[in-house]
Design an enzyme around this catalytic site. Structure first.
Site, PDB file in Angstrom:
ATOM      1  N   HIS A  73      -9.409  17.169  54.618  1.00 13.36           N
ATOM      2  CA  HIS A  73      -8.541  17.870  55.332  1.00 13.36           C
ATOM      3  C   HIS A  73      -9.137  19.281  55.665  1.00 13.36           C
ATOM      4  CE1 HIS A  73      -4.460  15.746  54.439  1.00 13.36           C
ATOM      5  NE2 HIS A  73      -5.508  14.708  54.849  1.00 13.36           N
ATOM      6  N   TYR A 201       3.737  22.167  54.184  1.00  9.35           N
ATOM      7  CA  TYR A 201       4.475  22.957  53.104  1.00  9.35           C
ATOM      8  C   TYR A 201       5.869  23.631  53.868  1.00  9.35           C
ATOM      9  CZ  TYR A 201       0.595  23.143  49.951  1.00  9.35           C
ATOM     10  OH  TYR A 201      -0.308  22.785  49.135  1.00  9.35           O
ATOM     11  N   PRO A 293       2.401  24.708  41.135  1.00 11.01           N
ATOM     12  CA  PRO A 293       1.479  23.667  42.022  1.00 11.01           C
ATOM     13  C   PRO A 293       1.337  24.260  43.359  1.00 11.01           C
ATOM     14  CG  PRO A 293       3.339  22.712  41.289  1.00 11.01           C
ATOM     15  CD  PRO A 293       3.371  24.027  40.475  1.00 11.01           C
ATOM     16  N   LYS A 297      -3.861  24.822  42.640  1.00 13.53           N
ATOM     17  CA  LYS A 297      -4.819  25.282  41.988  1.00 13.53           C
ATOM     18  C   LYS A 297      -5.198  24.877  40.564  1.00 13.53           C
ATOM     19  CE  LYS A 297      -6.131  27.582  45.451  1.00 13.53           C
ATOM     20  NZ  LYS A 297      -7.089  26.721  45.957  1.00 13.53           N
ATOM     21  N   TYR A 385      -6.839  29.169  49.938  1.00 14.56           N
ATOM     22  CA  TYR A 385      -6.450  27.642  49.661  1.00 14.56           C
ATOM     23  C   TYR A 385      -7.741  26.632  49.503  1.00 14.56           C
ATOM     24  CZ  TYR A 385      -3.470  23.207  50.378  1.00 14.56           C
ATOM     25  OH  TYR A 385      -2.880  22.309  49.819  1.00 14.56           O
TER      26      TYR A 385
HETATM   27  P1  FAS Z   1      -4.183  18.014  30.943  1.00 16.89           P
HETATM   28  O1  FAS Z   1      -2.461  18.572  30.567  1.00 16.89           O
HETATM   29  O2  FAS Z   1      -4.043  17.348  32.243  1.00 16.89           O
HETATM   30  O3  FAS Z   1      -4.719  17.170  30.123  1.00 16.89           O
HETATM   31  C1  FAS Z   1      -4.660  17.514  28.588  1.00 16.89           C
HETATM   32  C2  FAS Z   1      -4.925  16.622  27.930  1.00 16.89           C
HETATM   33  O4  FAS Z   1      -4.872  16.921  26.319  1.00 16.89           O
HETATM   34  C3  FAS Z   1      -3.801  15.562  27.986  1.00 16.89           C
HETATM   35  O5  FAS Z   1      -4.407  14.240  28.181  1.00 16.89           O
HETATM   36  C4  FAS Z   1      -2.927  15.349  26.547  1.00 16.89           C
HETATM   37  O6  FAS Z   1      -2.657  14.024  26.079  1.00 16.89           O
HETATM   38  C5  FAS Z   1      -4.170  15.819  25.493  1.00 16.89           C
HETATM   39  N1  FAS Z   1      -3.415  16.507  24.310  1.00 16.89           N
HETATM   40  C6  FAS Z   1      -2.513  17.316  24.434  1.00 16.89           C
HETATM   41  N2  FAS Z   1      -2.295  17.763  23.163  1.00 16.89           N
HETATM   42  C7  FAS Z   1      -3.220  17.124  22.322  1.00 16.89           C
HETATM   43  C8  FAS Z   1      -3.665  17.337  21.019  1.00 16.89           C
HETATM   44  N3  FAS Z   1      -2.747  17.897  19.984  1.00 16.89           N
HETATM   45  N4  FAS Z   1      -4.739  16.360  20.425  1.00 16.89           N
HETATM   46  C9  FAS Z   1      -5.336  15.784  21.238  1.00 16.89           C
HETATM   47  N5  FAS Z   1      -5.088  15.842  22.655  1.00 16.89           N
HETATM   48  C10 FAS Z   1      -4.234  16.352  22.990  1.00 16.89           C
HETATM   49  N6  FAS Z   1      -1.678  20.822  39.439  1.00 16.89           N
HETATM   50  C11 FAS Z   1      -2.026  20.789  40.938  1.00 16.89           C
HETATM   51  O7  FAS Z   1      -2.907  21.353  41.545  1.00 16.89           O
HETATM   52  N7  FAS Z   1      -0.973  20.149  41.859  1.00 16.89           N
HETATM   53  C12 FAS Z   1       0.106  19.371  41.218  1.00 16.89           C
HETATM   54  O8  FAS Z   1       1.145  18.918  41.968  1.00 16.89           O
HETATM   55  C13 FAS Z   1       0.496  19.324  39.914  1.00 16.89           C
HETATM   56  N8  FAS Z   1       1.397  18.693  39.562  1.00 16.89           N
HETATM   57  C14 FAS Z   1       1.610  18.982  38.041  1.00 16.89           C
HETATM   58  C15 FAS Z   1       2.711  18.376  37.525  1.00 16.89           C
HETATM   59  C16 FAS Z   1       2.811  18.395  36.145  1.00 16.89           C
HETATM   60  C17 FAS Z   1       4.099  17.552  35.262  1.00 16.89           C
HETATM   61  C18 FAS Z   1       2.146  19.224  35.258  1.00 16.89           C
HETATM   62  C19 FAS Z   1       2.183  19.113  33.866  1.00 16.89           C
HETATM   63  C20 FAS Z   1       0.938  19.776  35.946  1.00 16.89           C
HETATM   64  C21 FAS Z   1       0.869  19.487  37.163  1.00 16.89           C
HETATM   65  N9  FAS Z   1      -0.263  20.131  37.759  1.00 16.89           N
HETATM   66  C22 FAS Z   1      -0.725  20.113  39.140  1.00 16.89           C
HETATM   67  C23 FAS Z   1      -1.497  20.718  37.120  1.00 16.89           C
HETATM   68  C24 FAS Z   1      -2.289  19.737  36.618  1.00 16.89           C
HETATM   69  O9  FAS Z   1      -3.162  19.278  37.395  1.00 16.89           O
HETATM   70  C25 FAS Z   1      -3.319  20.513  35.735  1.00 16.89           C
HETATM   71  O10 FAS Z   1      -3.756  21.601  36.355  1.00 16.89           O
HETATM   72  C26 FAS Z   1      -4.381  19.752  35.235  1.00 16.89           C
HETATM   73  O11 FAS Z   1      -3.655  18.581  34.427  1.00 16.89           O
HETATM   74  C27 FAS Z   1      -5.185  20.570  34.267  1.00 16.89           C
HETATM   75  O12 FAS Z   1      -6.144  19.568  33.552  1.00 16.89           O
HETATM   76  P2  FAS Z   1      -6.072  19.679  32.069  1.00 16.89           P
HETATM   77  O13 FAS Z   1      -6.321  20.991  31.537  1.00 16.89           O
HETATM   78  O14 FAS Z   1      -7.257  18.749  31.641  1.00 16.89           O
HETATM   79  O15 FAS Z   1      -4.669  19.571  31.168  1.00 16.89           O
HETATM   80  C1  PHB Z   2      -0.163  16.734  45.703  1.00 14.89           C
HETATM   81  O1  PHB Z   2      -0.570  15.905  46.470  1.00 14.89           O
HETATM   82  O2  PHB Z   2       0.267  16.241  44.479  1.00 14.89           O
HETATM   83  C2  PHB Z   2      -0.148  18.228  45.612  1.00 14.89           C
HETATM   84  C3  PHB Z   2      -0.746  18.810  46.911  1.00 14.89           C
HETATM   85  C4  PHB Z   2      -0.748  20.102  47.158  1.00 14.89           C
HETATM   86  C5  PHB Z   2       0.021  21.000  46.277  1.00 14.89           C
HETATM   87  C6  PHB Z   2       0.626  20.509  44.920  1.00 14.89           C
HETATM   88  C7  PHB Z   2       0.794  19.171  44.776  1.00 14.89           C
HETATM   89  O3  PHB Z   2       0.112  22.470  46.497  1.00 14.89           O
END
Ligand code: FAS
Ligand code: PHB
Length: 390
Positions: A73, A201, A293, A297, A385
């Site tokens: 994009h 957005y 989100p 980032k 961005y």
């Molecule tokens: P993660 O949370 O992805 O991974 C951590 C891992 O550690 C998990 O698999 C978990 O099971 C494991 N873990 C936890 N405790 C443990 C323990 N005690 N022992 C062993 N393993 C354990 N970012 C965006 O850019 N756009 C979005 O739209 C967006 N939506 C999101 C929605 C939600 C509900 C959440 C929670 C986050 C969202 N994020 C979004 C942010 C997300 O993408 C994170 O930045 C990304 O998952 C970060 O990756 P990790 O740091 O690997 O953490």
């Molecule tokens: C998504 O596609 O999940 C998404 C894209 C842009 C954002 C957040 C989430 O800023």
């Protein structure tokens, strides 16, 4: 299994990408994950990858499907006051772009590559505990009903916001900076064509909405909802009706509805933990910081963290130099805080804050109206961005 060079807690994108980078450098590592691989893959999260993240996936040989299926994009749309305003990201960022490719797919690609490489990953590990982090670290955990101890040189805490790693550091050794928001995002995934070629957005008096996608036939939408809302409180029809209300007419008319494959509410918060190192434990990704989100980032910061950490570990093992590890926390935090600023600004400008009053609402409109008519402001938006340099 009693010993490795680097123990990685968590098999999310941070842990898996770090494991792949270390594997390429010949550094032995083991990932300990509390959930099953299926459960990790069931979580629907990020959707936008910065070029730096794509480059790292290329570096570890995990970007093949991403290049085939990812959507490059060159712009996003901002919607306010009933109109769409396209932001030409490439024009205002020196030709750079972002790739739309779901975090689930990134995780799947990394998992498959790791399984093929023979590197060790322990899923469904319970009671993970970190010990002796300042001298000779070791992890204890239970897997398949058997107690294990894993000795290592270093621990990478990649276990997210609710993980054990950050909790293993004495509270006196950390400073947690936090800002919470009085709302969440209700996300919906559906096998329907996107309403727009690029992301929208939308700032609307009823609340923020985001139109994103995963492919030309799969869409991802978000609505700002009260923090107390649950996905169960929203029928599919209620979601689609509200989404259309929050979009300018041309876009609203293009929304194709269909049954939700997934619906969930994510709370919005800004969190930074300082420092990101405690002895031989290094915090990466959501274990060390959370961004709302809005700026897309979260996943990309996890990538830059593990890039810095892998570089420091390579220097340690290859040249006996501690320089990269010493610099890790400050180097990662410098980029994290800039992303926190941008994500906070996007959130503050596009969301509805009823308690802020009508003056603040006018300021939001003025901010957006100035932005879309100022090349200088568009340049600031675009370079943040698409992603600041690693
Ligand atoms: P993660 O949370 O992805 O991974 C951590 C891992 O550690 C998990 O698999 C978990 O099971 C494991 N873990 C936890 N405790 C443990 C323990 N005690 N022992 C062993 N393993 C354990 N970012 C965006 O850019 N756009 C979005 O739209 C967006 N939506 C999101 C929605 C939600 C509900 C959440 C929670 C986050 C969202 N994020 C979004 C942010 C997300 O993408 C994170 O930045 C990304 O998952 C970060 O990756 P990790 O740091 O690997 O953490
Ligand atoms: C998504 O596609 O999940 C998404 C894209 C842009 C954002 C957040 C989430 O800023």
């Amino acid at each position: 299994m009693s010993r490795t060079q680097v123990a990685i807690v968590g098999a999310g994108p941070a842990g898996l990408l770090l494991g792949a980078l270390l594997g390429r450098a010949g550094i032995d590592n083991v990932i300990i994950e509390r959930s099953s691989a299926q459960h990790v893959l069931s979580r629907i999260r990020a959707g936008v990858l910065e070029q730096g993240t794509v480059d790292l996936l290329d570096q570890v040989g995990c970007a093949g499907r991403l290049h085939r299926e990812g959507l490059v994009h060159h712009g996003i749309d901002l919607a306010f006051d009933g109109a769409l305003h396209r932001v030409d990201l490439s024009r205002f960022s020196g030709g750079r772009s972002v790739t739309v490719y779901g975090q689930t797919e990134v995780t799947r690609d990394l998992m498959q590559a790791r399984a093929a490489s023979g590197q060790r990953t322990i899923y469904e590990a319970s009671g993970v505990a970190l010990h002796d982090l300042d001298a000779a670290p070791r992890l204890t955990f239970t897997a398949d009903g058997v107690g294990h101890e894993l000795r290592c040189d270093f621990v990478a805490g990649c276990d997210g916001y609710h993980g054990v790693s950050r909790e293993s550091v004495p509270a006196s050794a950390l400073h947690v900076f936090e800002r919470s928001y009085p709302f969440g995002w209700l996300g919906l995934l559906a096998d329907v064509p996107p309403a727009n070629d690029e992301l929208i957005y939308s700032r609307h008096p009823r609340g923020f909405a985001l139109c994103s996608m995963r492919s030309p036939s799969r869409s991802r939408y978000y609505l700002q909802v009260p923090g107390s809302d649950t996905a169960a409180a929203w029928s599919d029809d209620a979601f689609w009706d509200e989404l259309r209300r929050r979009l300018p007419e041309p876009a609203a008319d293009r929304v194709v509805t269909g049954p939700a494959l997934e619906k969930s509410v994510a709370q919005l918060r800004s969190v930074v933990v300082e420092p990101l190192r405690f002895g031989r434990l290094f915090l990466c990704g959501d274990a060390g910081h959370i961004v709302p989100p809005t700026g897309a980032k979260g996943l990309n910061l996890a990538a830059s963290d593990v890039h810095y950490l892998a570089e420091g570990l390579r220097q340690h093992y290859a040249a006996g130099s501690g320089e990269g590890l010493e610099a890790y926390s400050a180097r990662a935090l410098a980029r994290v805080w800039k992303a926190e600023r941008f994500s906070w600004w996007m959130t503050a400008t596009l969301h509805r804050f009823p308690e802020a009053g009508d003056f603040a609402e006018r300021l939001q409109i003025a901010e957006l109206d100035y932005l879309v008519h100022s090349e200088a402001a568009l340049g600031v938006l675009a370079e943040n961005y698409v992603g600041l340099p690693f």
